[in-house]
Design an enzyme around this catalytic site. Structure first.
Site, PDB file in Angstrom:
ATOM      1  N   ASP B  60       0.855  -1.194   0.000  1.00  0.00           N
ATOM      2  CA  ASP B  60       0.000   0.000   0.000  1.00  0.00           C
ATOM      3  C   ASP B  60       0.891   1.244   0.000  1.00  0.00           C
ATOM      4  O   ASP B  60       2.112   1.145   0.038  1.00  0.00           O
ATOM      5  CB  ASP B  60      -0.964  -0.024   1.191  1.00  0.00           C
ATOM      6  CG  ASP B  60      -0.232  -0.019   2.530  1.00  0.00           C
ATOM      7  OD1 ASP B  60       1.013   0.098   2.535  1.00  0.00           O
ATOM      8  OD2 ASP B  60      -0.890  -0.136   3.566  1.00  0.00           O
ATOM      9  N   GLY B  62       1.119   3.615   2.220  1.00  0.00           N
ATOM     10  CA  GLY B  62       1.563   4.071   3.534  1.00  0.00           C
ATOM     11  C   GLY B  62       0.697   5.172   4.106  1.00  0.00           C
ATOM     12  O   GLY B  62       0.695   5.402   5.311  1.00  0.00           O
ATOM     13  N   PHE B  64      -2.676   5.562   4.287  1.00  0.00           N
ATOM     14  CA  PHE B  64      -3.808   5.134   5.113  1.00  0.00           C
ATOM     15  C   PHE B  64      -3.342   4.754   6.512  1.00  0.00           C
ATOM     16  O   PHE B  64      -3.963   5.100   7.511  1.00  0.00           O
ATOM     17  CB  PHE B  64      -4.537   3.974   4.450  1.00  0.00           C
ATOM     18  CG  PHE B  64      -5.672   3.447   5.279  1.00  0.00           C
ATOM     19  CD1 PHE B  64      -6.861   4.151   5.382  1.00  0.00           C
ATOM     20  CD2 PHE B  64      -5.541   2.260   5.993  1.00  0.00           C
ATOM     21  CE1 PHE B  64      -7.905   3.678   6.169  1.00  0.00           C
ATOM     22  CE2 PHE B  64      -6.572   1.785   6.783  1.00  0.00           C
ATOM     23  CZ  PHE B  64      -7.753   2.488   6.870  1.00  0.00           C
ATOM     24  N   ASP B 114      -2.993   8.331  -1.863  1.00  0.00           N
ATOM     25  CA  ASP B 114      -4.259   9.043  -2.012  1.00  0.00           C
ATOM     26  C   ASP B 114      -4.516   9.896  -0.778  1.00  0.00           C
ATOM     27  O   ASP B 114      -3.881   9.721   0.253  1.00  0.00           O
ATOM     28  CB  ASP B 114      -5.416   8.059  -2.256  1.00  0.00           C
ATOM     29  CG  ASP B 114      -5.496   6.980  -1.193  1.00  0.00           C
ATOM     30  OD1 ASP B 114      -4.531   6.821  -0.427  1.00  0.00           O
ATOM     31  OD2 ASP B 114      -6.525   6.279  -1.122  1.00  0.00           O
ATOM     32  N   GLN B 157     -11.287   7.761  -5.212  1.00  0.00           N
ATOM     33  CA  GLN B 157     -11.837   8.369  -3.995  1.00  0.00           C
ATOM     34  C   GLN B 157     -13.127   9.104  -4.357  1.00  0.00           C
ATOM     35  O   GLN B 157     -13.587   9.020  -5.485  1.00  0.00           O
ATOM     36  CB  GLN B 157     -10.796   9.312  -3.365  1.00  0.00           C
ATOM     37  CG  GLN B 157      -9.611   8.581  -2.716  1.00  0.00           C
ATOM     38  CD  GLN B 157     -10.018   7.810  -1.448  1.00  0.00           C
ATOM     39  OE1 GLN B 157     -11.148   7.948  -0.951  1.00  0.00           O
ATOM     40  NE2 GLN B 157      -9.114   6.989  -0.932  1.00  0.00           N
ATOM     41  N   ASP B 234      -8.426  -7.294   0.344  1.00  0.00           N
ATOM     42  CA  ASP B 234      -7.435  -7.534   1.381  1.00  0.00           C
ATOM     43  C   ASP B 234      -8.142  -7.392   2.702  1.00  0.00           C
ATOM     44  O   ASP B 234      -9.136  -6.683   2.810  1.00  0.00           O
ATOM     45  CB  ASP B 234      -6.305  -6.501   1.322  1.00  0.00           C
ATOM     46  CG  ASP B 234      -6.742  -5.153   1.864  1.00  0.00           C
ATOM     47  OD1 ASP B 234      -6.754  -4.980   3.099  1.00  0.00           O
ATOM     48  OD2 ASP B 234      -7.099  -4.270   1.062  1.00  0.00           O
ATOM     49  N   CYS B 272     -14.354 -28.588   5.543  1.00  0.00           N
ATOM     50  CA  CYS B 272     -13.050 -28.011   5.185  1.00  0.00           C
ATOM     51  C   CYS B 272     -12.002 -29.118   5.149  1.00  0.00           C
ATOM     52  O   CYS B 272     -11.978 -29.994   6.007  1.00  0.00           O
ATOM     53  CB  CYS B 272     -12.663 -26.943   6.204  1.00  0.00           C
ATOM     54  SG  CYS B 272     -11.041 -26.198   5.927  1.00  0.00           S
ATOM     55  N   CYS B 274      -8.679 -28.498   5.148  1.00  0.00           N
ATOM     56  CA  CYS B 274      -7.363 -27.951   5.492  1.00  0.00           C
ATOM     57  C   CYS B 274      -6.665 -28.841   6.512  1.00  0.00           C
ATOM     58  O   CYS B 274      -7.289 -29.689   7.158  1.00  0.00           O
ATOM     59  CB  CYS B 274      -7.471 -26.506   5.978  1.00  0.00           C
ATOM     60  SG  CYS B 274      -7.858 -26.299   7.723  1.00  0.00           S
ATOM     61  N   CYS B 277      -8.427 -28.799   9.970  1.00  0.00           N
ATOM     62  CA  CYS B 277      -9.710 -29.500  10.080  1.00  0.00           C
ATOM     63  C   CYS B 277      -9.556 -31.005   9.880  1.00  0.00           C
ATOM     64  O   CYS B 277     -10.346 -31.785  10.400  1.00  0.00           O
ATOM     65  CB  CYS B 277     -10.712 -28.914   9.091  1.00  0.00           C
ATOM     66  SG  CYS B 277     -11.160 -27.229   9.550  1.00  0.00           S
ATOM     67  N   HIS B 302      -6.469 -22.176   9.410  1.00  0.00           N
ATOM     68  CA  HIS B 302      -7.808 -22.536   8.932  1.00  0.00           C
ATOM     69  C   HIS B 302      -8.506 -21.330   8.304  1.00  0.00           C
ATOM     70  O   HIS B 302      -9.115 -21.442   7.237  1.00  0.00           O
ATOM     71  CB  HIS B 302      -8.685 -23.105  10.050  1.00  0.00           C
ATOM     72  CG  HIS B 302     -10.139 -23.088   9.672  1.00  0.00           C
ATOM     73  ND1 HIS B 302     -10.697 -24.047   8.850  1.00  0.00           N
ATOM     74  CD2 HIS B 302     -11.122 -22.170   9.919  1.00  0.00           C
ATOM     75  CE1 HIS B 302     -11.967 -23.728   8.617  1.00  0.00           C
ATOM     76  NE2 HIS B 302     -12.242 -22.598   9.262  1.00  0.00           N
TER      77      HIS B 302
HETATM   78 ZN    ZN Z   1     -10.099 -25.885   8.012  1.00  0.00          ZN
END
Ligand code: ZN
Ligand code: ZN
Lengths: 397, 367
Positions: B60, B62, B64, B114, B157, B234, B272, B274, B277, B302
């Site tokens: 970014d 910087g 913000f 910005d 903006q 993000d 899930c 992952c 899980c 997770h």
């Molecule tokens: Zn998971």
């Protein structure tokens, strides 16, 4: 469990240990990885199994007291015990009441009914029956009986009562164990008294147990009196059963234990290194050249380790150790770890724990090779001399 | 994009990020410029090399971070004046300086500086900020030293004012940048205003350039914005909420600190796949969260897996022309009673996605 001593020289010995469903035999002397609730402090489980893959990364120590009812014993049983709870079906676990980091024996609180511990959830008095309930729900591959560990400065009378209680609790644990003690490592205490150490070992040896757990070290005894205390224990134990010790962590201390014939050590030293920002750097020589080179290590903070918080590592693009094949050294630089430490990012501890564990496992491999070649004494001597010469050289500044 | 503020995603290794399918991460210029410093990163070969991350990176501007973290930031035509967090002396971040720092850090996507104002502010300040953002983007373009290596995104903006947003989008599109971000949102404005701004901007932005909605990352917001034609998001939310013991699941949130979790032997999310899980129960995670480092590590893993899977599923459903069905499945998991918020229904109507199947009262027959 099976255990076989392969070579033994002047006390130091190397053997092979198979336990549980572990696919690989574990060579001893070996490092048990200390854990918090069964997992390493920082190393994620997916990287744990890749740690030093030709070595004993699959042996872990678990302290039942970390759970203190959460999850409850019934829930742990429902899940299927510690292997299922932690998703580490191929690892072996040894249950030990204390852990040397956050669960310490509290000898003043211990009484004839049970052992007292300082734990993260407060002070706990653990009676043999309570302890056996947690053990039977966790189902570790091996576990130690409950001990009354006392510091070295207690009175003779208190030391004697600690041996008496530890023997009685071993009998209680055997009696309460449906398997009759076949997975128990019988606890041995005795403080700084040679006679009490001998008596405790002798009594444990008389029981039908799988092996032995030597407690009460690292609690105030001096480094110099330790070898004779250790020998008083191991001389009275049958050779064919494994021996685990608690409270010896530094390389020098491990070497003392190995010299006395101890087989299994915990890794609390790695935890302290990692929390301090240290990385182990002493040379791990190959079988061929170890006898010729000294253990003089890399330039760094105290000859065996470096502190990555130091500003000299700010721009250091080398890994912690150039030819180290751990995840950390394969992927990251000293400069990056220095940055992570500066900004208090948890990845610093993850990377340090991975490297230090990998490296310390390598140290144990060196020890085993030295014993096999009948060179343990010279190995121990050169390691200690390397350390001492560093300390002498730096004492003046 | 998971947020790796200081050159690391909190508690995860790079290999874990690759395992869960993460393609791009965000670094915060403000934090990286403080420690370890842009010059050092540059000297050591850039952020990719410094953190050994071979995939994509975005930084970014910087600005913000300064405005939100430092109370004494003051914005003038020159740039953002702020007190140095090191010694308290006044410092100035100009558009040129922001780009210079980001050139040194070396991310694949860099953001123009910005003029950030709170979305809840109204009046002439919004207009001033919008025009200033356009003036600053020209200064950023002029200062950019690596246009062939690093892609400079402009930021739309204009607050909640459609006229100002329109002027800003047109102005940025005229400058033909590699990508565009929709800024000034996710700052406490009401949801109906939020999605309308996104819809207006995506409609006016070119089809062949990525559109990044800044600071947006709640699963529901991502689904809605994707329906409206946005591409990138993000949010620190998945890892931050993990550290407080909350898991993201198809039904919404699962508070693992809650005592009912102590004896729950199910995985966090049974659907899930992952690593967490597959291996761990809610009961075990409950015993770790907010107490042990491993608790936030496993939960972050997770939560990011969940966000990556959500993004992949959005992507595939669009390719397979199953997007409306996917949105309906998502909404009926999050709102099993069919009580889909009105703003979502409104946004979906504008996006042309028929969600009547998962909205009350029609949903009852579907279960
Ligand atoms: Zn998971
Ligand atoms: Zn290493």
């Amino acid at each position: 469990m099976t255990f076989m001593v392969r070579a033994s020289r002047n006390g130091a010995r190397t053997g092979v240990f198979t336990v549980g469903s572990s696919p690989l035999p574990i060579e001893t002397p070996s490092l048990l990885l200390s854990t918090r609730k069964g997992l390493p402090f920082f190393t994620p489980p997916d990287l744990l199994l890749s740690l030093n893959n030709h070595n004993n990364s699959h042996l872990l120590q678990i302290s039942p007291l970390h759970f203190a009812g959460c999850p409850s014993e019934k829930t742990i049983s429902d899940i299927g015990g510690v292997h299922e709870l932690l998703g580490l079906q191929d690892c072996s676990f040894i249950g030990v009441a204390r852990d040397s980091i956050v669960c310490l024996p509290h000898s003043e609180g211990t009484n004839k009914f049970g052992a007292s511990f300082e734990t993260p959830s407060g002070r706990l008095l653990v009676k043999p029956r309570d302890y056996m309930e947690i053990i039977s729900s966790l189902k570790p591959n091996l576990w130690t009986s409950l001990a009354d560990e006392v510091p070295s400065w207690v009175t003779e009378k208190r030391n004697r009562s600690s041996v008496d209680r530890t023997i009685r609790w071993l009998d209680d644990c055997i009696a309460l164990d449906p398997a009759g003690g076949s997975s128990i490592l019988g606890a041995i205490v005795g403080g700084s008294s040679i006679d009490e150490r001998r008596r405790s070992a002798h009594e444990a040896a008389a029981r039908n147990v799988a092996g032995y757990w030597i407690g009460g070290f690292g609690l105030g005894e001096s480094l110099d009196e330790r070898p004779s205390l250790l020998n008083a224990v191991t001389d009275n134990l049958p050779v064919e059963k494994p021996r685990q010790i608690c409270g010896l962590g530094l390389p020098e201390e491990v070497l003392q234990g190995v010299a006395a014939g101890v087989d299994l050590f915990d890794s609390t030293y790695i935890y302290h290194l990692t929390m301090g920002g240290f990385a182990l750097t002493f040379a791990l020589d190959t079988e061929e050249n170890y006898a010729h080179s000294s253990v003089l290590g890399y330039a760094g903070d105290d000859h065996t380790k470096i502190n990555l918080r130091a500003t000299i590592y700010r721009k250091d693009l080398s890994p912690i150790i150039d030819n180290c094949d751990c995840y950390t050294c394969q992927n990251h630089t000293r400069a990056y770890i220095n940055h992570l430490l500066n900004v208090h990012e948890m990845l610093a501890q993850i990377l340090l724990e991975i490297h230090n564990t990998h490296h310390y496992l390598g140290f144990f491999r060196m020890i085993r090779e030295a014993i096999k070649r009948d060179e343990f004494e010279s190995f121990q001597k050169s390691f200690l001399e390397g350390r001492r010469s560093y300390l002498v050289a730096h004492a003046g500044c | 994009m998971p947020v790796g503020t200081q050159g690391t995603i909190k508690g995860l290794t790079n290999s874990q990020l690759e395992d869960i399918g993460c393609q791009i991460i965000l670094g915060n210029t403000y934090h990286l410029a403080l420690r370890p410093g842009a010059d050092l990163i540059d000297e050591l070969g850039g952020l990719h090399k410094f953190m050994n991350w071979p995939r994509a990176l975005l930084t970014d501007s910087g600005g913000f971070q300064m405005v939100s973290l430092l109370h004494l930031a003051d914005i003038t035509e020159k740039g953002v004046t702020f007190q140095s967090p090191v010694d308290g002396s006044p410092m100035l971040l100009t558009p040129e300086e922001s780009i210079l720092i980001q050139n040194k850090i070396g991310a694949d996507i860099i953001m123009a500086l910005d003029d950030v104002v709170k979305t809840t502010i109204t009046g002439p300040r919004i207009e001033e900020a919008m025009y200033r953002t356009l003036r600053w983007v020209d200064r950023c373009i002029a200062a950019h030293q690596k246009p062939y290596e690093q892609n400079l995104f402009g930021i739309v903006q204009g607050g909640l004012d459609p006229v100002l947003r329109d002027i800003c989008v047109k102005g940025l599109v005229d400058r033909n940048l590699p990508g565009y971000a929709i800024g000034g949102l996710a700052g406490g404005e009401d949801k109906d205003s939020f999605w309308r701004v996104v819809a207006q901007c995506t409609a006016a932005l070119p089809e062949d350039k990525p559109r990044y909605v800044m600071g947006v990352g709640y699963p529901l917001d991502i689904v809605v914005c994707s329906a409206l034609g946005a591409d990138m998001y993000d949010c620190v939310y998945p890892t931050r909420t993990a550290r407080f013991g909350t898991a993201l699941v198809p039904e919404g949130l699962l508070k693992l600190k809650h005592s009912v979790m102590a004896d729950d032997t199910r995985p966090i999310d049974p659907t899930c796949y992952c690593m967490v899980c597959k291996n761990y129960t809610r009961a075990y995670i409950h015993s770790l969260v907010t107490k042990d480092a491993m608790g936030s590590q496993l939960l972050s893993y997770h939560n990011l897996s969940y966000m990556m899977r959500l993004s992949r599923d959005l992507h595939t459903s669009i390719i397979q022309e199953q997007f409306p069905e996917f949105v309906c499945r998502f909404l009926s998991s999050q709102f099993p009673k069919g009580d889909v918020p009105e703003w979502v229904c409104n946004a979906m109507e504008v996006a042309g996605i028929d969600i009547s199947a998962c909205c009350a009262p029609f949903s009852s027959g579907q279960e």
